[in-house]
Design a protein around this motif. Structure first.
Motif, PDB file in Angstrom:
ATOM      1  N   GLU A   1       0.833  -1.207   0.000  1.00  0.00           N
ATOM      2  CA  GLU A   1       0.000   0.000   0.000  1.00  0.00           C
ATOM      3  C   GLU A   1       0.874   1.266   0.000  1.00  0.00           C
ATOM      4  N   LYS A   2       1.987   1.207   0.735  1.00  0.00           N
ATOM      5  CA  LYS A   2       2.908   2.362   0.737  1.00  0.00           C
ATOM      6  C   LYS A   2       3.453   2.604  -0.667  1.00  0.00           C
ATOM      7  N   LYS A   3       3.858   1.505  -1.333  1.00  0.00           N
ATOM      8  CA  LYS A   3       4.379   1.644  -2.704  1.00  0.00           C
ATOM      9  C   LYS A   3       3.312   2.202  -3.624  1.00  0.00           C
ATOM     10  N   ASP A   4       2.071   1.728  -3.452  1.00  0.00           N
ATOM     11  CA  ASP A   4       0.978   2.172  -4.318  1.00  0.00           C
ATOM     12  C   ASP A   4       0.725   3.674  -4.159  1.00  0.00           C
ATOM     13  N   LEU A   5       0.773   4.165  -2.929  1.00  0.00           N
ATOM     14  CA  LEU A   5       0.562   5.603  -2.707  1.00  0.00           C
ATOM     15  C   LEU A   5       1.653   6.421  -3.396  1.00  0.00           C
ATOM     16  N   VAL A   6       2.886   5.936  -3.324  1.00  0.00           N
ATOM     17  CA  VAL A   6       3.989   6.638  -4.001  1.00  0.00           C
ATOM     18  C   VAL A   6       3.762   6.616  -5.507  1.00  0.00           C
ATOM     19  N   GLU A   7       3.341   5.458  -6.040  1.00  0.00           N
ATOM     20  CA  GLU A   7       3.079   5.356  -7.489  1.00  0.00           C
ATOM     21  C   GLU A   7       1.996   6.338  -7.911  1.00  0.00           C
ATOM     22  N   PHE A   8       0.961   6.482  -7.079  1.00  0.00           N
ATOM     23  CA  PHE A   8      -0.102   7.437  -7.417  1.00  0.00           C
ATOM     24  C   PHE A   8       0.460   8.858  -7.484  1.00  0.00           C
ATOM     25  N   MET A   9       1.281   9.219  -6.512  1.00  0.00           N
ATOM     26  CA  MET A   9       1.834  10.582  -6.531  1.00  0.00           C
ATOM     27  C   MET A   9       2.733  10.797  -7.743  1.00  0.00           C
ATOM     28  N   LYS A  10       3.465   9.735  -8.148  1.00  0.00           N
ATOM     29  CA  LYS A  10       4.299   9.855  -9.355  1.00  0.00           C
ATOM     30  C   LYS A  10       3.430  10.077 -10.593  1.00  0.00           C
ATOM     31  N   ALA A  11       2.197   9.546 -10.552  1.00  0.00           N
ATOM     32  CA  ALA A  11       1.291   9.689 -11.698  1.00  0.00           C
ATOM     33  C   ALA A  11       0.724  11.110 -11.799  1.00  0.00           C
ATOM     34  N   LEU A  12       0.992  11.956 -10.811  1.00  0.00           N
ATOM     35  CA  LEU A  12       0.506  13.344 -10.872  1.00  0.00           C
ATOM     36  C   LEU A  12       1.456  14.224 -11.687  1.00  0.00           C
ATOM     37  N   GLU A  13       2.384  13.539 -12.340  1.00  0.00           N
ATOM     38  CA  GLU A  13       3.371  14.148 -13.224  1.00  0.00           C
ATOM     39  C   GLU A  13       2.741  14.352 -14.607  1.00  0.00           C
ATOM     40  N   GLY A  14       3.222  15.261 -15.380  1.00  0.00           N
ATOM     41  CA  GLY A  14       2.734  15.388 -16.747  1.00  0.00           C
ATOM     42  C   GLY A  14       3.531  16.439 -17.484  1.00  0.00           C
ATOM     43  N   GLU A  15       3.382  16.461 -18.794  1.00  0.00           N
ATOM     44  CA  GLU A  15       4.059  17.493 -19.579  1.00  0.00           C
ATOM     45  C   GLU A  15       3.424  18.846 -19.259  1.00  0.00           C
ATOM     46  N   PRO A  16       4.225  19.891 -19.098  1.00  0.00           N
ATOM     47  CA  PRO A  16       3.642  21.216 -18.855  1.00  0.00           C
ATOM     48  C   PRO A  16       2.702  21.607 -20.002  1.00  0.00           C
ATOM     49  N   ILE A  17       1.600  22.264 -19.664  1.00  0.00           N
ATOM     50  CA  ILE A  17       0.639  22.669 -20.695  1.00  0.00           C
ATOM     51  C   ILE A  17       1.132  23.959 -21.343  1.00  0.00           C
ATOM     52  N   VAL A  18       1.247  23.929 -22.651  1.00  0.00           N
ATOM     53  CA  VAL A  18       1.681  25.131 -23.373  1.00  0.00           C
ATOM     54  C   VAL A  18       0.437  25.924 -23.768  1.00  0.00           C
ATOM     55  N   ILE A  19       0.364  27.150 -23.305  1.00  0.00           N
ATOM     56  CA  ILE A  19      -0.800  27.987 -23.635  1.00  0.00           C
ATOM     57  C   ILE A  19      -0.376  28.996 -24.686  1.00  0.00           C
ATOM     58  N   SER A  20      -0.963  28.891 -25.872  1.00  0.00           N
ATOM     59  CA  SER A  20      -0.608  29.872 -26.902  1.00  0.00           C
ATOM     60  C   SER A  20      -1.715  30.921 -26.982  1.00  0.00           C
ATOM     61  N   LEU A  21      -1.309  32.151 -26.913  1.00  0.00           N
ATOM     62  CA  LEU A  21      -2.270  33.255 -26.923  1.00  0.00           C
ATOM     63  C   LEU A  21      -2.628  33.626 -28.360  1.00  0.00           C
ATOM     64  N   PRO A  22      -3.892  33.986 -28.576  1.00  0.00           N
ATOM     65  CA  PRO A  22      -4.265  34.403 -29.938  1.00  0.00           C
ATOM     66  C   PRO A  22      -3.587  35.731 -30.296  1.00  0.00           C
ATOM     67  N   GLU A  23      -3.447  35.971 -31.567  1.00  0.00           N
ATOM     68  CA  GLU A  23      -2.882  37.266 -32.023  1.00  0.00           C
ATOM     69  C   GLU A  23      -3.939  38.343 -31.831  1.00  0.00           C
ATOM     70  N   PHE A  24      -3.595  39.419 -31.159  1.00  0.00           N
ATOM     71  CA  PHE A  24      -4.553  40.517 -31.012  1.00  0.00           C
ATOM     72  C   PHE A  24      -4.248  41.594 -32.052  1.00  0.00           C
ATOM     73  N   PRO A  25      -5.284  42.204 -32.620  1.00  0.00           N
ATOM     74  CA  PRO A  25      -5.020  43.311 -33.557  1.00  0.00           C
ATOM     75  C   PRO A  25      -4.447  44.491 -32.781  1.00  0.00           C
ATOM     76  N   PRO A  26      -3.639  45.329 -33.388  1.00  0.00           N
ATOM     77  CA  PRO A  26      -3.111  46.500 -32.673  1.00  0.00           C
ATOM     78  C   PRO A  26      -4.251  47.412 -32.214  1.00  0.00           C
ATOM     79  N   LEU A  27      -4.064  48.072 -31.036  1.00  0.00           N
ATOM     80  CA  LEU A  27      -5.123  48.932 -30.500  1.00  0.00           C
ATOM     81  C   LEU A  27      -5.312  50.179 -31.362  1.00  0.00           C
ATOM     82  N   HIS A  28      -4.193  50.696 -31.896  1.00  0.00           N
ATOM     83  CA  HIS A  28      -4.299  51.902 -32.744  1.00  0.00           C
ATOM     84  C   HIS A  28      -3.632  51.616 -34.067  1.00  0.00           C
TER      85      HIS A  28
END
Ligand code: HEC
Length: 143
Positions: free
Chosen positions: A115-142
């Motif tokens: 059970e101790k090993k299983d809890l550690v395995e679960f915490m390791k599963a909370l790993e993941g590739e960082p989410i890349v957030i791409s912002l849309p292009e905004f038109p210039p204000l002026h």
């Protein structure tokens, strides 16, 4: 997730009682608890949240850390007293180190080796590739 990690997830939300405090999308209730960490390092004691609120019941209380990418941020606890996730699980299995002012949710768990090993395995599963957030292009204000 592996079978072990899935079992760890059941323990995390069940017998281990971890989700009482580590819950929500990033696995924290954003509250402060004293889980009975024995202070290590140069400070004799660190009263945690009490230093801010001066409320006696908050002596030794620290904010519940989120657990996403937890494999990457050791050593653990506010004082770095637990080197590995295996040590963290041993700590919780004993019901913490210091009894004074400790949360009633922290009690000996009676986990088996698997059970101790299983809890550690679960915490390791909370790993993941960082989410890349791409912002849309905004038109210039002026023009
Ligand atoms: C009563 C609330 C509570 C419960 C129940 C609880 N935790 Fe925690 N947890 C905390 C707090 C608060 C800390 C930070 C303590 C400190 O820094 O001294 C912490 C720290 C941790 C850390 C170290 C995080 C870091 O970044 O240093 C891990 C890993 C962890 N807990 C996993 C678990 C697991 C697994 C369980 C179940 C077996 C569990 N916790 C049960 C409140 C709780």
């Amino acid at each position: 997730m592996s079978v072990s990690a899935l079992n760890g997830m059941r323990l995390f939300f069940g017998k281990g009682k971890c989700s009482i405090c580590h819950n929500g999308p990033v696995f924290t209730d954003s509250q402060f608890h004293n889980i009975g960490v024995k202070q290590h390092g140069p400070l004799k004691e660190d009263l945690g949240r009490f230093n801010v609120t001066k409320e006696g019941f908050e002596k030794g209380a620290f904010k519940t850390p989120g657990l996403r990418h937890i494999t990457r941020s050791g050593p653990y606890m506010h004082d770095g007293s637990e080197e590995t996730l295996e040590e963290v699980i041993e700590f919780y299995d004993c019901g913490g180190d210091v009894a004074e002012n400790r949360s009633p949710f922290i009690t000996p768990l009676g986990l088996t080796g698997q059970e101790k090993k299983d809890l550690v395995e679960f915490m390791k599963a909370l790993e993941g590739e960082p989410i890349v957030i791409s912002l849309p292009e905004f038109p210039p204000l002026h023009e």
